[in-house]
Design a protein around this motif. Structure first.
Motif, PDB file in Angstrom:
ATOM      1  N   TYR A 122       0.839  -1.202   0.000  1.00  0.00           N
ATOM      2  CA  TYR A 122       0.000   0.000   0.000  1.00  0.00           C
ATOM      3  C   TYR A 122       0.874   1.253   0.000  1.00  0.00           C
ATOM      4  O   TYR A 122       0.677   2.171  -0.811  1.00  0.00           O
ATOM      5  CB  TYR A 122      -0.892  -0.026   1.238  1.00  0.00           C
ATOM      6  CG  TYR A 122      -1.945   1.057   1.321  1.00  0.00           C
ATOM      7  CD1 TYR A 122      -3.272   0.791   0.980  1.00  0.00           C
ATOM      8  CD2 TYR A 122      -1.643   2.328   1.786  1.00  0.00           C
ATOM      9  CE1 TYR A 122      -4.256   1.769   1.071  1.00  0.00           C
ATOM     10  CE2 TYR A 122      -2.614   3.308   1.889  1.00  0.00           C
ATOM     11  CZ  TYR A 122      -3.924   3.025   1.532  1.00  0.00           C
ATOM     12  OH  TYR A 122      -4.886   4.000   1.622  1.00  0.00           O
ATOM     13  N   GLN A 151      -5.044   5.676  -1.067  1.00  0.00           N
ATOM     14  CA  GLN A 151      -4.965   7.036  -0.548  1.00  0.00           C
ATOM     15  C   GLN A 151      -5.198   8.091  -1.626  1.00  0.00           C
ATOM     16  O   GLN A 151      -4.604   8.012  -2.708  1.00  0.00           O
ATOM     17  CB  GLN A 151      -3.597   7.281   0.087  1.00  0.00           C
ATOM     18  CG  GLN A 151      -3.565   6.987   1.580  1.00  0.00           C
ATOM     19  CD  GLN A 151      -2.342   7.593   2.230  1.00  0.00           C
ATOM     20  OE1 GLN A 151      -1.247   7.076   2.088  1.00  0.00           O
ATOM     21  NE2 GLN A 151      -2.515   8.671   2.946  1.00  0.00           N
ATOM     22  N   GLU A 170      -9.310   6.791   0.573  1.00  0.00           N
ATOM     23  CA  GLU A 170      -9.417   6.182   1.903  1.00  0.00           C
ATOM     24  C   GLU A 170      -8.687   7.017   2.943  1.00  0.00           C
ATOM     25  O   GLU A 170      -7.557   7.469   2.727  1.00  0.00           O
ATOM     26  CB  GLU A 170      -8.808   4.781   1.862  1.00  0.00           C
ATOM     27  CG  GLU A 170      -8.785   4.080   3.221  1.00  0.00           C
ATOM     28  CD  GLU A 170      -8.110   2.728   3.184  1.00  0.00           C
ATOM     29  OE1 GLU A 170      -8.573   1.823   3.893  1.00  0.00           O
ATOM     30  OE2 GLU A 170      -7.115   2.581   2.436  1.00  0.00           O
ATOM     31  N   PHE A 172      -7.609   7.208   7.294  1.00  0.00           N
ATOM     32  CA  PHE A 172      -7.284   6.303   8.395  1.00  0.00           C
ATOM     33  C   PHE A 172      -7.676   6.933   9.721  1.00  0.00           C
ATOM     34  O   PHE A 172      -7.208   8.011  10.073  1.00  0.00           O
ATOM     35  CB  PHE A 172      -5.796   5.958   8.367  1.00  0.00           C
ATOM     36  CG  PHE A 172      -5.427   5.066   7.223  1.00  0.00           C
ATOM     37  CD1 PHE A 172      -5.355   3.685   7.385  1.00  0.00           C
ATOM     38  CD2 PHE A 172      -5.195   5.597   5.969  1.00  0.00           C
ATOM     39  CE1 PHE A 172      -5.048   2.862   6.317  1.00  0.00           C
ATOM     40  CE2 PHE A 172      -4.888   4.775   4.891  1.00  0.00           C
ATOM     41  CZ  PHE A 172      -4.807   3.398   5.069  1.00  0.00           C
ATOM     42  N   ASP A 174      -7.079   6.095  12.904  1.00  0.00           N
ATOM     43  CA  ASP A 174      -6.142   6.191  14.026  1.00  0.00           C
ATOM     44  C   ASP A 174      -4.681   6.305  13.606  1.00  0.00           C
ATOM     45  O   ASP A 174      -3.782   6.004  14.385  1.00  0.00           O
ATOM     46  CB  ASP A 174      -6.312   4.981  14.955  1.00  0.00           C
ATOM     47  CG  ASP A 174      -6.038   3.652  14.260  1.00  0.00           C
ATOM     48  OD1 ASP A 174      -5.861   3.639  13.023  1.00  0.00           O
ATOM     49  OD2 ASP A 174      -5.998   2.620  14.965  1.00  0.00           O
ATOM     50  N   ARG A 175      -4.422   6.742  12.378  1.00  0.00           N
ATOM     51  CA  ARG A 175      -3.050   6.919  11.934  1.00  0.00           C
ATOM     52  C   ARG A 175      -2.718   8.411  11.815  1.00  0.00           C
ATOM     53  O   ARG A 175      -3.550   9.205  11.372  1.00  0.00           O
ATOM     54  CB  ARG A 175      -2.819   6.265  10.567  1.00  0.00           C
ATOM     55  CG  ARG A 175      -2.744   4.744  10.579  1.00  0.00           C
ATOM     56  CD  ARG A 175      -1.541   4.222  11.364  1.00  0.00           C
ATOM     57  NE  ARG A 175      -0.270   4.742  10.879  1.00  0.00           N
ATOM     58  CZ  ARG A 175       0.408   4.228   9.852  1.00  0.00           C
ATOM     59  NH1 ARG A 175      -0.055   3.191   9.208  1.00  0.00           N
ATOM     60  NH2 ARG A 175       1.568   4.759   9.493  1.00  0.00           N
ATOM     61  N   TYR A 177      -0.892  11.703  10.202  1.00  0.00           N
ATOM     62  CA  TYR A 177      -0.640  12.131   8.828  1.00  0.00           C
ATOM     63  C   TYR A 177       0.536  13.105   8.780  1.00  0.00           C
ATOM     64  O   TYR A 177       0.746  13.893   9.702  1.00  0.00           O
ATOM     65  CB  TYR A 177      -1.872  12.822   8.239  1.00  0.00           C
ATOM     66  CG  TYR A 177      -2.913  11.872   7.701  1.00  0.00           C
ATOM     67  CD1 TYR A 177      -3.003  11.601   6.338  1.00  0.00           C
ATOM     68  CD2 TYR A 177      -3.804  11.238   8.547  1.00  0.00           C
ATOM     69  CE1 TYR A 177      -3.957  10.725   5.835  1.00  0.00           C
ATOM     70  CE2 TYR A 177      -4.766  10.360   8.063  1.00  0.00           C
ATOM     71  CZ  TYR A 177      -4.833  10.106   6.702  1.00  0.00           C
ATOM     72  OH  TYR A 177      -5.776   9.236   6.212  1.00  0.00           O
ATOM     73  N   LEU A 183       1.021   8.902   5.312  1.00  0.00           N
ATOM     74  CA  LEU A 183       0.901   8.467   6.699  1.00  0.00           C
ATOM     75  C   LEU A 183       2.241   8.596   7.421  1.00  0.00           C
ATOM     76  O   LEU A 183       3.304   8.410   6.831  1.00  0.00           O
ATOM     77  CB  LEU A 183       0.437   7.007   6.756  1.00  0.00           C
ATOM     78  CG  LEU A 183      -0.943   6.707   6.160  1.00  0.00           C
ATOM     79  CD1 LEU A 183      -1.219   5.210   6.233  1.00  0.00           C
ATOM     80  CD2 LEU A 183      -2.025   7.494   6.872  1.00  0.00           C
ATOM     81  N   CYS A 228     -10.650   3.654   7.180  1.00  0.00           N
ATOM     82  CA  CYS A 228     -10.097   2.381   7.635  1.00  0.00           C
ATOM     83  C   CYS A 228     -10.030   2.358   9.158  1.00  0.00           C
ATOM     84  O   CYS A 228      -9.466   3.253   9.787  1.00  0.00           O
ATOM     85  CB  CYS A 228      -8.700   2.171   7.053  1.00  0.00           C
ATOM     86  SG  CYS A 228      -7.925   0.607   7.572  1.00  0.00           S
ATOM     87  N   HIS A 230      -8.579   0.063  12.127  1.00  0.00           N
ATOM     88  CA  HIS A 230      -7.659  -1.051  12.339  1.00  0.00           C
ATOM     89  C   HIS A 230      -8.253  -2.060  13.319  1.00  0.00           C
ATOM     90  O   HIS A 230      -8.845  -1.683  14.328  1.00  0.00           O
ATOM     91  CB  HIS A 230      -6.307  -0.544  12.844  1.00  0.00           C
ATOM     92  CG  HIS A 230      -5.476   0.066  11.765  1.00  0.00           C
ATOM     93  ND1 HIS A 230      -5.264   1.424  11.666  1.00  0.00           N
ATOM     94  CD2 HIS A 230      -4.841  -0.492  10.714  1.00  0.00           C
ATOM     95  CE1 HIS A 230      -4.525   1.665  10.594  1.00  0.00           C
ATOM     96  NE2 HIS A 230      -4.263   0.531  10.005  1.00  0.00           N
TER      97      HIS A 230
END
Length: 257
Positions: A122, A151, A170, A172, A174-175, A177, A183, A228, A230
């Motif tokens: 990815y 992304q 997409e 995220f 809980d990620r 940036y 990311l 997304c 996780h």
């Protein structure tokens, strides 16, 4: 949020079926009650035939769309180590994985609805033209009607659109940036956002306004149709439920893209 125009529905996806053999990772059944799309591991970075069969059957029974979560051939590294492939080999590895999952989708009475790369594939395809082209070539060879989840603003997104595929942006939950929209690397301490309230606020902002606050405080454009969640982090199910509840409270429709 804006009240002067209809709100675009948002999809919630999670990586499922990532166990292998006797090992289980995450609570697939609990997450299937929260998400609208399931990225099912296809046996290369995680998963195995029995796991694929079980998750496809459970997802179909609950009306959750199944997507092929394709990754590097790297069980030991969980697909999180970059591999420099020959173009044709990567294309064929991705094509193989889609076809394998399709068998279990058909056995469950459904079909593969989309494709999403996993982990290092990815991240690499997001910036590497050759690997992006290999992923796109595999989807084109299998079914050009399949959307590709990736992304927004990435090389893979642009490559997919240029080839006539539907690229779905997409975000995220809980990620962290970076200011350029990528990311935060998992090696950094700020790679994950742990506070549930902060995660819910970020997701609502991404869904309603198409933007996210980067690790350095800058506001970054993030036009997404899917978020997304996780499934392999501590408290993943509770966090996923909180995100869904937050979207409902913000009157943002939730449905598969």
């Amino acid at each position: 949020m804006h009240d002067d125009f209809p709100v675009t529905p948002i999809d919630l996806n999670a990586d499922l079926g990532e166990g292998f053999g006797a090992w289980r990772l995450g609570d697939d059944d609990a997450l299937l009650d929260v998400v609208t799309s399931a990225n099912v591991a296809c046996g290369f970075h995680a998963g195995d035939p029995s796991t694929m069969h079980r998750v496809c059957r459970a997802a179909t029974a609950k009306g959750v769309a199944v997507g092929a979560q394709v990754g590097y051939r790297d069980l030991a590294g969980f697909g999180r180590r970059r591999i420099d492939y020959e173009f044709g080999e990567l294309r064929d590895d991705v094509l193989y994985q889609i076809g394998a999952l399709e068998a279990f989708c058909r056995a469950a009475g459904d079909r593969v609805r989309y494709v999403k790369p996993h982990g290092a594939l990815y991240n690499t395809a997001a910036v590497d033209e050759r690997q992006a082209e290999a992923v796109v070539a595999a989807v084109l060879a299998y079914d050009r009607a399949l959307p590709l989840l990736c992304q927004p603003g990435s090389v893979l997104f642009a490559t997919a659109e240029a080839a006539g595929l539907t690229a779905v942006g997409e975000g995220f939950a809980d990620r962290g940036y970076l200011p350029d929209g990528r990311l935060v690397p998992r090696s950094r301490p700020d790679a994950l956002v742990h506070d549930p309230a902060t995660v819910v606020t970020r997701v609502t902002r991404m869904a309603a306004d198409g933007e996210v606050v980067a690790a350095d405080g800058t506001v970054v454009a993030c036009p997404v149709r899917s978020i997304c969640l996780h499934g392999d982090t501590p408290g993943a199910v509770e966090l996923a439920r909180a995100v869904r509840a937050g979207l409902v409270a913000a009157s943002i429709p939730i449905q598969a893209f």
